[in-house]
Design an enzyme around this catalytic site. Structure first.
Site: not given
Ligand code: FNR
Length: 359
Positions: A23, A57, A99, A182, A230, A324-325
């Protein structure tokens, strides 16, 4: 044969592969409503081949938003736009998940690219709430109001109502956001919860908000559909939550009907110096929880190489990898990974419009 591209069935839901879009808040909503941006953003990742696409989220109440531009599910009007998105994702082979969240003391902030800091009421912000009147600190100095018990119950009902709307909107996987500092995590962590009533103090009391909310949502979320959580399983900080107590919590949630855990970490305090950042940093912890709690797991955090993802699933660290990224960089990561791993699935991952033209 690739394990990453083997389908996974949890309850009545089958993911076409073990790749989930983690998410990710887009800070692009107005009044909680998703729009064309989200349809294209989430839709592209479904077209790109992910098995599960998690919507960001999504706040169960307006005050639960991180920023005024967050996604929300506090009114029936939110169902329609989300239905359009779940339908599109389903048409392209992805399971739609969402989520549900409340940002607690980390609510009422600016978008990340506008500063990520507390927004005051005269700037479009609002009064925040939390288990205790303790500010997060640093960029979020706003001191939240400590929740009264009847307000806690009201908030739990907001989660239940949002879950009902998620079902109506066609989601098949529901996740409760109990991580990243949160609201739910604020109850769980002694660093943010200094209550002296039944919601604070002992482990039993600190997990009460989480277990009660989970149980209330499980009652309305159909048994045939996966309900996931989560959880920040460690705060990485002295005096914060530990992996051992998180395993105990996860075992209890499992007994109450938890279907999969998204293993995450931290962010209840601004202190991130002790986090062991590195590729696949949460995978060994996810494995431990998967084994000790005997529950399917997923995790994210710097999983980016196809072979790394393949090994994470094949070696039993996780059942699903969440990206994610890397999926922001490349919505077609699943297709590219299937090609690289020489998985049979590669030929079926792209929609017909592309597949006939692309090798
Ligand atoms: C996030 N992350 C995140 N996590 C979550 O639980 N709910 C969310 O809405 C968000 N929003 C969010 C926005 C953006 C732009 C990023 C980059 C990250 C965290 C995300 O889900 C993830 O756990 C992390 O980015 C780590 O994973 P990666 O990016 O290393 O694959």
């Amino acid at each position: 044969m690739s394990r990453l591209f083997q389908p996974l069935t949890i309850k009545d839901v089958t993911l076409r592969n073990r790749i989930a879009v983690s998410p990710m808040c887009q800070y692009a909503s107005e009044d909680g409503l998703l729009n064309d941006w989200h349809l294209v953003h989430l839709g592209s990742r479904a077209v790109g081949g992910a098995g599960l696409v998690m919507v960001e989220a999504t706040a169960v109440s307006p005050e639960g938003r991180i920023s005024p531009a967050d996604s929300g599910f506090w009114e029936d009007k939110h169902i329609q736009t989300l239905s359009k998105i779940t339908r599109f994702m389903g048409e392209h082979g992805a399971v739609a998940g969402i989520q549900l969240a409340h940002a607690g003391r980390k609510a009422s902030c600016r978008k990340p690219w506008e500063g990520d800091d507390s927004l005051d009421s005269d700037q479009g912000g609002w009064e925040t709430v939390a288990p205790s009147a303790i500010a997060f600190g640093n960029n979020i100095p706003k001191v939240p109001k400590a929740l009264l018990v009847d307000q806690i119950q009201h908030l739990q009902n907001d989660f239940v109502d949002a879950a009902k709307r998620a079902l109506e909107a066609g989601f098949q996987v529901l996740q409760l956001h109990f991580a990243h500092g949160y609201l739910a995590h604020e109850f769980y962590s002694p660093l943010s919860n200094q209550r002296t009533d039944q919601y604070g103090g002992s482990f039993e009391n600190r997990i009460r908000f989480l277990t009660e909310t989970f149980a209330a949502v499980r009652e309305v979320w159909p048994e045939r559909l996966p309900l996931t959580v989560r959880l920040s399983v460690t705060d990485w900080v002295e005096g914060g939550v530990t992996i051992e107590e998180s395993i105990e919590l996860v075992q209890r949630l499992k007994a109450g009907g938890l279907d999969m855990l998204d293993v995450s970490h931290g962010f209840v305090t601004p202190d991130i110096d002790s986090v062991p950042w590195g590729p696949g940093m949460m995978l060994p912890i996810a494995k431990r929880i998967r084994e000790e709690a005997d529950l399917p797991t997923t995790t994210s955090w710097m999983i980016s190489e196809p072979i790394q993802a393949e090994q994470a699933v094949a070696s039993g660290q996780v059942d699903v990898v969440s990206l994610g990224r890397e999926l922001l960089r490349d919505p077609y990561w699943p297709f590219h990974a299937a090609k690289e791993l020489k998985a049979e699935a590669a030929k079926d991952l792209l929609p017909l419009q592309y597949a006939r033209a692309v090798e």
